[in-house]
Design a protein around this motif. Structure first.
Motif, PDB file in Angstrom:
ATOM      1  N   LEU A  68       6.361  -7.338  -2.078  1.00 53.12           N
ATOM      2  CA  LEU A  68       5.514  -6.198  -2.426  1.00 53.12           C
ATOM      3  C   LEU A  68       4.032  -6.500  -2.212  1.00 53.12           C
ATOM      4  N   HIS A  69       3.299  -5.430  -1.866  1.00 53.07           N
ATOM      5  CA  HIS A  69       1.847  -5.501  -1.668  1.00 53.07           C
ATOM      6  C   HIS A  69       1.235  -4.227  -2.223  1.00 53.07           C
ATOM      7  N   GLN A  70      -0.085  -4.073  -2.052  1.00 51.56           N
ATOM      8  CA  GLN A  70      -0.770  -2.929  -2.641  1.00 51.56           C
ATOM      9  C   GLN A  70      -0.288  -1.593  -2.078  1.00 51.56           C
ATOM     10  N   GLY A  71       0.246  -1.600  -0.874  1.00 54.84           N
ATOM     11  CA  GLY A  71       0.820  -0.377  -0.322  1.00 54.84           C
ATOM     12  C   GLY A  71       2.005   0.092  -1.147  1.00 54.84           C
ATOM     13  N   HIS A  72       2.917  -0.827  -1.470  1.00 58.69           N
ATOM     14  CA  HIS A  72       4.041  -0.486  -2.340  1.00 58.69           C
ATOM     15  C   HIS A  72       3.546  -0.028  -3.712  1.00 58.69           C
ATOM     16  N   LEU A  73       2.569  -0.764  -4.241  1.00 58.79           N
ATOM     17  CA  LEU A  73       2.102  -0.458  -5.597  1.00 58.79           C
ATOM     18  C   LEU A  73       1.435   0.912  -5.655  1.00 58.79           C
ATOM     19  N   SER A  74       0.853   1.361  -4.533  1.00 56.28           N
ATOM     20  CA  SER A  74       0.265   2.711  -4.524  1.00 56.28           C
ATOM     21  C   SER A  74       1.360   3.770  -4.689  1.00 56.28           C
ATOM     22  N   LEU A  75       2.541   3.524  -4.112  1.00 57.41           N
ATOM     23  CA  LEU A  75       3.667   4.439  -4.302  1.00 57.41           C
ATOM     24  C   LEU A  75       4.112   4.434  -5.766  1.00 57.41           C
ATOM     25  N   VAL A  76       4.192   3.235  -6.326  1.00 59.02           N
ATOM     26  CA  VAL A  76       4.620   3.102  -7.726  1.00 59.02           C
ATOM     27  C   VAL A  76       3.642   3.828  -8.650  1.00 59.02           C
ATOM     28  N   LYS A  77       2.353   3.658  -8.403  1.00 58.75           N
ATOM     29  CA  LYS A  77       1.341   4.284  -9.267  1.00 58.75           C
ATOM     30  C   LYS A  77       1.403   5.807  -9.172  1.00 58.75           C
ATOM     31  N   LYS A  78       1.635   6.334  -7.971  1.00 57.64           N
ATOM     32  CA  LYS A  78       1.765   7.782  -7.808  1.00 57.64           C
ATOM     33  C   LYS A  78       3.002   8.282  -8.551  1.00 57.64           C
ATOM     34  N   ALA A  79       4.094   7.532  -8.446  1.00 61.17           N
ATOM     35  CA  ALA A  79       5.323   7.905  -9.145  1.00 61.17           C
ATOM     36  C   ALA A  79       5.124   7.902 -10.656  1.00 61.17           C
ATOM     37  N   ILE A  80       4.387   6.914 -11.158  1.00 61.66           N
ATOM     38  CA  ILE A  80       4.111   6.828 -12.596  1.00 61.66           C
ATOM     39  C   ILE A  80       3.339   8.051 -13.068  1.00 61.66           C
ATOM     40  N   LEU A  81       2.391   8.514 -12.257  1.00 64.47           N
ATOM     41  CA  LEU A  81       1.590   9.682 -12.621  1.00 64.47           C
ATOM     42  C   LEU A  81       2.417  10.961 -12.652  1.00 64.47           C
ATOM     43  N   GLU A  82       3.443  11.030 -11.814  1.00 67.69           N
ATOM     44  CA  GLU A  82       4.142  12.298 -11.607  1.00 67.69           C
ATOM     45  C   GLU A  82       5.513  12.389 -12.287  1.00 67.69           C
ATOM     46  N   THR A  83       6.031  11.272 -12.799  1.00 65.09           N
ATOM     47  CA  THR A  83       7.351  11.270 -13.448  1.00 65.09           C
ATOM     48  C   THR A  83       7.320  10.388 -14.696  1.00 65.09           C
ATOM     49  N   ASP A  84       8.428  10.408 -15.442  1.00 62.21           N
ATOM     50  CA  ASP A  84       8.479   9.665 -16.706  1.00 62.21           C
ATOM     51  C   ASP A  84       9.040   8.256 -16.572  1.00 62.21           C
ATOM     52  N   VAL A  85      10.027   8.096 -15.699  1.00 64.45           N
ATOM     53  CA  VAL A  85      10.705   6.795 -15.544  1.00 64.45           C
ATOM     54  C   VAL A  85      10.707   6.441 -14.060  1.00 64.45           C
ATOM     55  N   VAL A  86      10.208   5.255 -13.717  1.00 65.03           N
ATOM     56  CA  VAL A  86      10.111   4.840 -12.314  1.00 65.03           C
ATOM     57  C   VAL A  86      11.054   3.678 -12.048  1.00 65.03           C
ATOM     58  N   ILE A  87      11.938   3.881 -11.055  1.00 67.26           N
ATOM     59  CA  ILE A  87      12.866   2.841 -10.616  1.00 67.26           C
ATOM     60  C   ILE A  87      12.354   2.284  -9.298  1.00 67.26           C
ATOM     61  N   VAL A  88      12.134   0.990  -9.225  1.00 67.18           N
ATOM     62  CA  VAL A  88      11.765   0.328  -7.970  1.00 67.18           C
ATOM     63  C   VAL A  88      12.959  -0.516  -7.534  1.00 67.18           C
ATOM     64  N   SER A  89      13.525  -0.189  -6.378  1.00 67.82           N
ATOM     65  CA  SER A  89      14.608  -1.021  -5.848  1.00 67.82           C
ATOM     66  C   SER A  89      14.006  -2.105  -4.959  1.00 67.82           C
ATOM     67  N   VAL A  90      14.544  -3.311  -5.088  1.00 64.36           N
ATOM     68  CA  VAL A  90      14.141  -4.448  -4.253  1.00 64.36           C
ATOM     69  C   VAL A  90      15.401  -4.953  -3.570  1.00 64.36           C
ATOM     70  N   PHE A  91      15.512  -4.644  -2.264  1.00 67.46           N
ATOM     71  CA  PHE A  91      16.741  -4.981  -1.548  1.00 67.46           C
ATOM     72  C   PHE A  91      16.438  -5.047  -0.060  1.00 67.46           C
ATOM     73  N   VAL A  92      16.641  -6.214   0.539  1.00 68.99           N
ATOM     74  CA  VAL A  92      16.461  -6.372   1.986  1.00 68.99           C
ATOM     75  C   VAL A  92      17.745  -5.891   2.651  1.00 68.99           C
ATOM     76  N   ASN A  93      17.659  -4.733   3.277  1.00 67.98           N
ATOM     77  CA  ASN A  93      18.853  -4.042   3.774  1.00 67.98           C
ATOM     78  C   ASN A  93      19.293  -4.581   5.134  1.00 67.98           C
ATOM     79  N   PRO A  94      20.432  -5.262   5.197  1.00 69.12           N
ATOM     80  CA  PRO A  94      20.822  -5.903   6.461  1.00 69.12           C
ATOM     81  C   PRO A  94      21.158  -4.918   7.579  1.00 69.12           C
ATOM     82  N   THR A  95      21.594  -3.708   7.246  1.00 70.02           N
ATOM     83  CA  THR A  95      22.069  -2.806   8.302  1.00 70.02           C
ATOM     84  C   THR A  95      20.950  -2.149   9.103  1.00 70.02           C
ATOM     85  N   GLN A  96      19.696  -2.290   8.682  1.00 76.12           N
ATOM     86  CA  GLN A  96      18.620  -1.667   9.452  1.00 76.12           C
ATOM     87  C   GLN A  96      17.886  -2.657  10.358  1.00 76.12           C
ATOM     88  N   PHE A  97      18.355  -3.904  10.403  1.00 69.77           N
ATOM     89  CA  PHE A  97      17.769  -4.900  11.298  1.00 69.77           C
ATOM     90  C   PHE A  97      18.614  -4.987  12.561  1.00 69.77           C
TER      91      PHE A  97
END
Length: 282
Positions: free
Chosen positions: A33-62
């Motif tokens: 994660l970097h500040q780009g990801h965190l900007s998404l998280v911060k926007k989600a926090i402002l607009e919703t009550d509960v924020v789920i962040v998934s952390v998963f390196v998806n093998p099928t898109q490589f």
């Protein structure tokens, strides 16, 4: 902070939150994660009550095994960053078998041609992998809103297409690109660049801005030829593609239409690391 690695535990937690009429957001990430990801998280926090962040390196898109193996992973650092943003954040860290089941394979999708250009043309099967994992996460979390960055603008359009075509009841929210001081689009892959190359890679955004300045008076072909020349003269960066497309359909631009929105897309190799970026032109 709540950390879950099993679907049923996460879903039990989320059901309790829904029983309290709380709105739920999903921010799907591959970690590092970097500040780009965190900007998404911060926007989600402002607009919703509960924020789920998934952390998963998806093998099928490589499309290249080496790229998957080299993708940066640092879960402890990721969790510390998320904790610093919101101590009540919810993190989902499944294994491949937990999220996919016994067969870690992609489904096939009809993205109405959105996947045939640019990233799709250079990365075989990439968007089927993206569609598969995003659909799995959406159906696991059932968020009211899901947040994705515009750095992967083609991906964003494809996710919107999938959600609309399958009539899934989720709102997809696109968020602006976060940039480093030299203009380089923030990306987990930037960590693999040497300091000097990372600085030189600011040339990508500089070129996009110059293309935007030329857009008012020059043809798409003229701009593309100019961009190709700029990168041919650059000793550090190797251009894979530069394209100007309709923003909605991603169809390459031939003749400019006053009513259409256009966007420039670029993919570049630096130190063997593949970097992408884009910029709205009008």
């Amino acid at each position: 902070m709540h950390v879950f690695d099993r679907k049923k535990d996460l879903q039990s937690f989320l059901q309790n939150e829904r029983n309290k009429n709380r709105t739920i957001a999903l921010v799907a990430t591959m970690g590092a994660l970097h500040q780009g990801h965190l900007s998404l998280v911060k926007k989600a926090i402002l607009e919703t009550d509960v924020v789920i962040v998934s952390v998963f390196v998806n093998p099928t898109q490589f499309d290249q095994k080496e790229d998957l193996e080299k993708y940066p992973r640092n879960l402890d650092k990721d969790l510390a960053l998320l904790q610093s943003v919101d101590p009540n954040i919810v993190v989902f860290t499944p294994t491949a078998s937990e999220i996919y089941g016994e067969q870690v394979v992609s489904k096939s999708y009809d993205f109405d041609g959105l996947d045939k250009v640019m990233e799709g043309a250079f990365r075989t099967g990439h968007f089927d992998g993206v569609g598969t994992i995003v659909e799995l996460f959406l159906k696991t979390v059932s968020p009211d809103r899901a947040y994705f960055g515009e750095k992967d603008f083609q991906q964003l359009q494809i996710i919107k297409k999938m959600v609309a075509s399958k009539q899934l009841p989720y709102t997809i929210v696109g968020c602006p690109i976060e940039r480093e001081a030299n203009g380089l689009a923030m990306s987990s892959r930037n960590e693999r660049l040497s300091p000097s190359t990372r600085e030189e890679a600011g040339f990508i955004y500089k070129t996009l801005k110059a293309a935007k300045a030329k857009f008012g008076t020059e043809s798409a072909k003229g701009i593309k030829d100019w961009v190709n020349t700029q990168f041919a003269e650059n000793q550090t960066l190797e251009l894979e593609y530069f394209e100007i497309t309709d923003e909605d359909t991603l169809t390459p631009m031939n003749e400019k239409q006053a009513t259409q929105k256009y966007r420039a897309f670029i993919a570049v190799y630096a130190d063997g690391v593949r970097l992408i970026d884009n910029l709205r032109l009008n």
